[in-house]
Design an enzyme around this catalytic site. Structure first.
Site, PDB file in Angstrom:
ATOM      1  N   SER A   1       0.842  -1.194   0.000  1.00 19.74           N
ATOM      2  CA  SER A   1       0.000   0.000   0.000  1.00 19.74           C
ATOM      3  C   SER A   1       0.877   1.243   0.000  1.00 19.74           C
ATOM      4  O   SER A   1       2.014   1.210   0.485  1.00 19.74           O
ATOM      5  CB  SER A   1      -0.886   0.011   1.252  1.00 19.74           C
ATOM      6  OG  SER A   1      -1.543   1.254   1.421  1.00 19.74           O
TER       7      SER A   1
ATOM      8  N   TYR B   1      -2.968  -1.532   9.987  1.00 22.49           N
ATOM      9  CA  TYR B   1      -2.897  -1.726   8.539  1.00 22.49           C
ATOM     10  C   TYR B   1      -1.537  -1.273   8.008  1.00 22.49           C
ATOM     11  O   TYR B   1      -0.881  -1.986   7.246  1.00 22.49           O
ATOM     12  CB  TYR B   1      -4.031  -0.945   7.879  1.00 22.49           C
ATOM     13  CG  TYR B   1      -4.069  -1.002   6.374  1.00 22.49           C
ATOM     14  CD1 TYR B   1      -4.717  -2.049   5.715  1.00 22.49           C
ATOM     15  CD2 TYR B   1      -3.487  -0.007   5.595  1.00 22.49           C
ATOM     16  CE1 TYR B   1      -4.778  -2.103   4.333  1.00 22.49           C
ATOM     17  CE2 TYR B   1      -3.536  -0.055   4.211  1.00 22.49           C
ATOM     18  CZ  TYR B   1      -4.179  -1.097   3.586  1.00 22.49           C
ATOM     19  OH  TYR B   1      -4.230  -1.144   2.213  1.00 22.49           O
TER      20      TYR B   1
END
Length: 269
Positions: free
Chosen positions: A157, A170
């Site tokens: 990400s 995350y």
């Protein structure tokens, strides 16, 4: 004209919808047969609707419509036995495994890191980090045994390059898969298996394009810059699929240990 992955077999996790479906279809369009799985149920700490059985069936139909073969299973990426069983069935049917697209992930939100629950932290790390490890752990021996080399692509990400408030679990998982990728790239290089990560900004998928996620990202934007440099709010799943096809193809035969941003310039700001 044959596709760039003609005769190859690709494993895709999180394949029922969103990026995973896009990757499965794009890989199939390039000639690959597909082994695909998804959990197909809601997880306890996930605040948005997740994919279901019908979504996975729809992915399978899209692949078959391209005249490619596909094996699908409902399997939790945290379940080593289920992942291994699927890979065993797929390799038995197709005879090989060349590409692994470790795409399955979730996102969740907390006010801040110290008020995050242990359940929220634990499930995130179990899916987004340990699930990647379990996928590769199950797939790598089959790739090595086949002796054809290959390509493993892990979805990270843009969040691993910028500390985004409210999603420390995350961000931590996405940082960690880069370290996993780098070790794997060295370990698997003697077998001509390349390992890389891709790093999207926000992607127009059900995981991102929902009220819960959009509200959380708006709150984060009050503390850090969440804008892309390019004039796009989100990238499309196909933008990531194109990058994955390239990384899986002979065009990237010398590319390994690389973190490839597909982030519209998110981290430049």
């Amino acid at each position: 004209m044959p596709g760039r992955l003609q005769g190859k077999v690709a494993l895709v996790s999180g394949a029922a919808r969103g990026q995973g479906r896009s990757h499965a279809v794009r890989l199939a369009r390039e000639g690959a047969d597909i082994i695909a799985f998804d959990v197909c149920r809601r997880l306890d700490t996930v605040p948005y609707p997740m994919a279901n059985s019908e979504d996975l069936e729809a992915t399978a139909k899209l692949v078959k419509d391209l005249d490619r073969r596909i094996v699908t299973r409902e399997a939790d990426v945290r379940d080593s036995a289920a992942v291994q069983a699927l890979i065993d069935v797929g390799v038995s049917e197709f005879g090989r495994l060349d590409v692994v697209c470790a795409n399955a992930d979730i996102i969740g939100f907390a006010e801040n890191t110290w008020t995050m629950t242990e359940a929220e932290w634990g499930e995130m790390i179990a899916v987004n980090l340990t699930g990647v490890w379990k996928t590769v752990k199950a797939a790598a021996p089959a790739m090595i045994e086949a002796g054809n080399g290959g390509s493993i692509v892990i979805t990270s990400s843009a969040g691993d390059m910028k500390g985004v408030p409210g999603i420390a679990h995350y961000v931590a998982a996405k940082h960690s898969v880069v370290g996993l990728m780098r070790s794997l790239a060295n370990e698997l290089a003697p077998h001509s298996i390349r390992v890389n990560t891709v790093h999207p900004t926000g992607v127009n998928t059900p995981m991102t394009a929902n009220d819960v996620t959009m509200q959380a990202m708006s709150a984060a934007a009050e503390l850090v810059n969440m804008l892309n440099a390019l004039p796009v709010e989100m990238v499309e799943p196909m933008d990531l699929s194109d990058a994955i096809v390239w990384l899986a193809s002979e065009e990237a035969r010398d590319v390994t240990g690389v973190s490839l941003p597909v982030n519209a310039g998110f981290v430049q700001w």
